[in-house]
Design an enzyme around this catalytic site. Sequence first.
Site, PDB file in Angstrom:
ATOM      1  N   LYS A   1       6.042  -0.051  -1.728  1.00  0.00           N
ATOM      2  CA  LYS A   1       5.267   0.966  -0.635  1.00  0.00           C
ATOM      3  C   LYS A   1       6.447   2.338  -0.591  1.00  0.00           C
ATOM      4  CE  LYS A   1       2.726  -1.367   2.700  1.00  0.00           C
ATOM      5  NZ  LYS A   1       2.500  -1.919   4.031  1.00  0.00           N
TER       6      LYS A   1
ATOM      7  N   ASP B   1      -1.620   4.085   8.583  1.00  0.00           N
ATOM      8  CA  ASP B   1      -2.140   2.408   8.725  1.00  0.00           C
ATOM      9  C   ASP B   1      -3.568   2.120   9.327  1.00  0.00           C
ATOM     10  OD1 ASP B   1      -0.640   0.002   7.393  1.00  0.00           O
ATOM     11  OD2 ASP B   1       1.080   0.219   8.894  1.00  0.00           O
TER      12      ASP B   1
ATOM     13  N   GLN C   1       5.613  -2.034   9.494  1.00  0.00           N
ATOM     14  CA  GLN C   1       5.308  -3.294   8.593  1.00  0.00           C
ATOM     15  C   GLN C   1       5.052  -4.542   9.837  1.00  0.00           C
ATOM     16  OE1 GLN C   1       4.348  -3.493   5.319  1.00  0.00           O
ATOM     17  NE2 GLN C   1       3.778  -5.319   5.511  1.00  0.00           N
TER      18      GLN C   1
HETATM   19  N1  GUN Z   1       1.268  -6.695   7.189  1.00  0.00           N
HETATM   20  C1  GUN Z   1       0.208  -6.742   5.708  1.00  0.00           C
HETATM   21  N2  GUN Z   1      -0.810  -5.813   6.410  1.00  0.00           N
HETATM   22  C2  GUN Z   1      -0.205  -4.868   6.605  1.00  0.00           C
HETATM   23  C3  GUN Z   1      -0.419  -3.453   5.689  1.00  0.00           C
HETATM   24  O1  GUN Z   1      -1.531  -2.562   5.439  1.00  0.00           O
HETATM   25  N3  GUN Z   1      -0.019  -2.866   7.020  1.00  0.00           N
HETATM   26  C4  GUN Z   1       1.043  -2.760   7.660  1.00  0.00           C
HETATM   27  N4  GUN Z   1       2.101  -1.979   8.801  1.00  0.00           N
HETATM   28  N5  GUN Z   1       1.792  -3.910   8.274  1.00  0.00           N
HETATM   29  C5  GUN Z   1       1.080  -5.271   7.328  1.00  0.00           C
END
Ligand code: GUN
Length: 294
Positions: free
Chosen positions: A52, A119, A96
């Site tokens: 990211k 998100d 995350q």
């Molecule tokens: N863990 C698995 N997928 C995601 C996501 O799209 N965003 C976040 N913050 N954590 C995750």
Amino acid sequence: MIRLDGKIASQSVKQSLKIEVDNLLAAGKRPPHLAAVLVGSNGASETYVASKVKTCEALGFASTLIRLPENISQDELVSKVQELNRNEEIDGILVQLPLPKHINESAIIEAIDASKDVDGFHPISAGRLTLGLPTFIPATPYGIQLMLEHFQISTSGKHAVVIGRSNIVGRPMSILLSQNHAYGNATVTVCHSKTPNLEEICKSADILVAALGKPGFVKKDMVKPGAVVIDVGITRMDDSAHPKGYKIVGDVDFDEVAPISSAITPVPGGVGLMTIAGLMKNTLLAYQNRTTAS
Ligand code: GUN
């Protein structure tokens, strides 16, 4: 059979994002800024957050990575999120997941300012999505929608079956597919661990989205010939033959299913790349909302 290549589709989305950011910078404006919070050192989370941040750099976005120790308390993490909420320079915040067991994930998600919830996990974002109001669409379902758009896979009037009902993928995906918009208007069935006749239901799908996190779960005899198959699985499996010591395996048995499908996403190289594209689009949207709000 069309291979729904996430590299190609995500490049196209990222290219247009880069042009938008270049234009902002050329106009003397600051770039969109994403803050990513990583608690502990879960291997998969490390990898996702690193890609990211790397994508932010490649597109000209600003990014801040906040690493916090595994044993941080819930209150301390909430305070950190609140600090990011107050920071005028930050447009998007992601924490995350998964978080360590002693932390209530909902409490952390709810602490994020909804205007920075890139998100799309905050109850306000989820509620707005359900009502068909403009909002941040969770990155994976958003990425899948962008993928369908890129390859012009029509969903209208089709039977879409989503396996999995998570807040991150299955549930929002099923909502998006059923809504009245381009790449929606499907008749949607959501399947989960208590669904009887799962194989039969999957076999009736024109579009099958596998988001249950069980490697190789979807076999050839669960898929209608000519179906579109979207594989959201990204399980790490030990593999000593691989330089990293593991390989990424999807929820679909690709070798079996690909020959009978009309289109299918590979793993890796499919939906995972689109998730990041969706996140970047959300971050630009957060920036635009914040900088153009009166
Ligand atoms: N863990 C698995 N997928 C995601 C996501 O799209 N965003 C976040 N913050 N954590 C995750």
